[in-house]
Design an enzyme around this catalytic site. Structure first.
Site, PDB file in Angstrom:
ATOM      1  N   SER A  77      49.817  25.940 -44.719  1.00 20.44           N
ATOM      2  CA  SER A  77      48.576  26.294 -44.223  1.00 20.44           C
ATOM      3  C   SER A  77      48.015  27.603 -44.545  1.00 20.44           C
ATOM      4  O   SER A  77      48.906  28.770 -44.810  1.00 20.44           O
ATOM      5  CB  SER A  77      48.514  26.132 -42.689  1.00 20.44           C
ATOM      6  OG  SER A  77      48.662  24.920 -42.284  1.00 20.44           O
TER       7      SER A  77
HETATM    8  N1  SAM Z   1      53.614  24.066 -40.774  1.00 26.16           N
HETATM    9  C1  SAM Z   1      53.643  23.640 -42.016  1.00 26.16           C
HETATM   10  C2  SAM Z   1      54.014  25.063 -42.902  1.00 26.16           C
HETATM   11  O1  SAM Z   1      54.049  25.958 -42.568  1.00 26.16           O
HETATM   12  O2  SAM Z   1      54.146  24.860 -44.112  1.00 26.16           O
HETATM   13  C3  SAM Z   1      52.278  22.993 -42.583  1.00 26.16           C
HETATM   14  C4  SAM Z   1      52.456  21.835 -43.363  1.00 26.16           C
HETATM   15  S1  SAM Z   1      51.085  20.669 -43.724  1.00 26.16           S
HETATM   16  C5  SAM Z   1      49.693  21.320 -43.459  1.00 26.16           C
HETATM   17  C6  SAM Z   1      51.372  19.434 -42.610  1.00 26.16           C
HETATM   18  C7  SAM Z   1      52.879  18.574 -42.410  1.00 26.16           C
HETATM   19  O3  SAM Z   1      52.654  17.700 -41.403  1.00 26.16           O
HETATM   20  C8  SAM Z   1      53.004  18.099 -43.807  1.00 26.16           C
HETATM   21  O4  SAM Z   1      54.172  18.631 -44.022  1.00 26.16           O
HETATM   22  C9  SAM Z   1      53.082  16.525 -43.501  1.00 26.16           C
HETATM   23  O5  SAM Z   1      54.082  15.886 -44.061  1.00 26.16           O
HETATM   24  C10 SAM Z   1      53.647  16.585 -41.721  1.00 26.16           C
HETATM   25  N2  SAM Z   1      53.127  15.466 -41.050  1.00 26.16           N
HETATM   26  C11 SAM Z   1      52.258  14.695 -41.269  1.00 26.16           C
HETATM   27  N3  SAM Z   1      52.276  13.829 -40.442  1.00 26.16           N
HETATM   28  C12 SAM Z   1      53.511  13.890 -39.682  1.00 26.16           C
HETATM   29  C13 SAM Z   1      54.020  13.432 -38.499  1.00 26.16           C
HETATM   30  N4  SAM Z   1      53.733  12.250 -37.932  1.00 26.16           N
HETATM   31  N5  SAM Z   1      55.212  13.857 -37.956  1.00 26.16           N
HETATM   32  C14 SAM Z   1      55.754  14.732 -38.656  1.00 26.16           C
HETATM   33  N6  SAM Z   1      55.140  15.441 -39.684  1.00 26.16           N
HETATM   34  C15 SAM Z   1      54.058  14.879 -39.979  1.00 26.16           C
END
Ligand code: SAM
Length: 231
Positions: A77
């Site tokens: 993000s």
């Molecule tokens: N906090 C992260 C970082 O600092 O890089 C941001 C990652 S990205 C915006 C959102 C993440 O949420 C993705 O890696 C995606 O695979 C994960 N995601 C989506 N649905 C999810 C779920 N139900 N459980 C866990 N992770 C999930």
């Protein structure tokens, strides 16, 4: 007890904040002017090496004012978004936090500087494996990575003082509300249609009812799971 040689080889010390001008510029130009005032959040953002959490080919873009692809169709993000979510959690040194969507591991690394313990759930095993490796190399040993559907939370270590969801949800997943500390727990979550959300904080009142506050418009990758979007 001595650490195994592998640990000694890989653990690196966090940069003193002043050694990376671009990180300082990120703090002074992207975060402070937009209302990030919590000293602990500013210190964490000035200390954790964001370049370490992006693919090597994109390292030069690590401090730009936006999200960056990390593979698997996911992103790390925008720095401001990481900082505002961390600030809205109002974590204390003694807090146990849950992050849903560990992705690159950067957000959990920031949260690990604000709390006693961070549990970070990610649905894509390859991303979590990389994130774990980064936390280990930085010596951030208060983060526990869990592979799974974060829309179900992580009941084992509940209740949480704060829960931060870093993917866009169609609605607030009820299991997360149940895992929030009923007295002071705060859930920070983007909710709304798949391609445009509103960042909200949610807490519970004395009757256990949800009290939500909207903050800003945002666009996150979708939260996919049982209480999220279909994959
Ligand atoms: N906090 C992260 C970082 O600092 O890089 C941001 C990652 S990205 C915006 C959102 C993440 O949420 C993705 O890696 C995606 O695979 C994960 N995601 C989506 N649905 C999810 C779920 N139900 N459980 C866990 N992770 C999930």
């Amino acid at each position: 007890m001595e650490k195994p040689p592998d640990d000694q080889d890989h653990t690196m010390v966090l940069d003193p904040p002043a050694t990376r001008p671009e990180r300082q510029e990120m703090v002074s130009q992207q975060l402070r002017p937009r209302g990030i005032t919590d000293p602990k959040v500013l210190e964490a953002m000035a200390t954790i090496p964001r370049e370490f959490f992006v693919p090597p080919s994109l390292e030069r873009e690590a401090y730009l004012d936006g999200p960056i692809p990390i593979g698997e169709g996911q992103t790390i993000s925008q720095p401001y978004m990481v900082a505002i979510m961390a600030q809205l959690l109002q974590a204390k040194d003694t807090s146990t936090l849950l992050e849903i969507g560990a992705g690159s591991g950067y957000g959990a690394a920031i949260l690990s500087r604000l709390a006693t313990r961070v549990i970070a759930v990610e649905r894509i095993p390859r991303l979590l494996e990389q994130a774990r490796h980064r936390w280990h190399q930085l010596g951030l040993d208060n983060i526990e990575g869990v592979v799974g559907d974060g829309t179900l939370g992580h009941p084992l270590q509940a209740p949480y003082d704060g829960i931060c969801v870093t993917a866009g949800a169609p609605d607030i997943p009820t299991p997360l509300l149940r895992q929030l500390n009923p007295l002071h727990g705060r859930l920070v979550i983007p909710t709304g249609p798949r391609f445009s959300q509103v960042l909200q904080t949610v807490r519970l009142d004395s009757q256990g009812n949800m009290v939500a506050t909207s903050h800003l418009s945002c666009i996150f990758v979708p939260l996919i799971g049982q209480h999220g979007w279909e994959g």
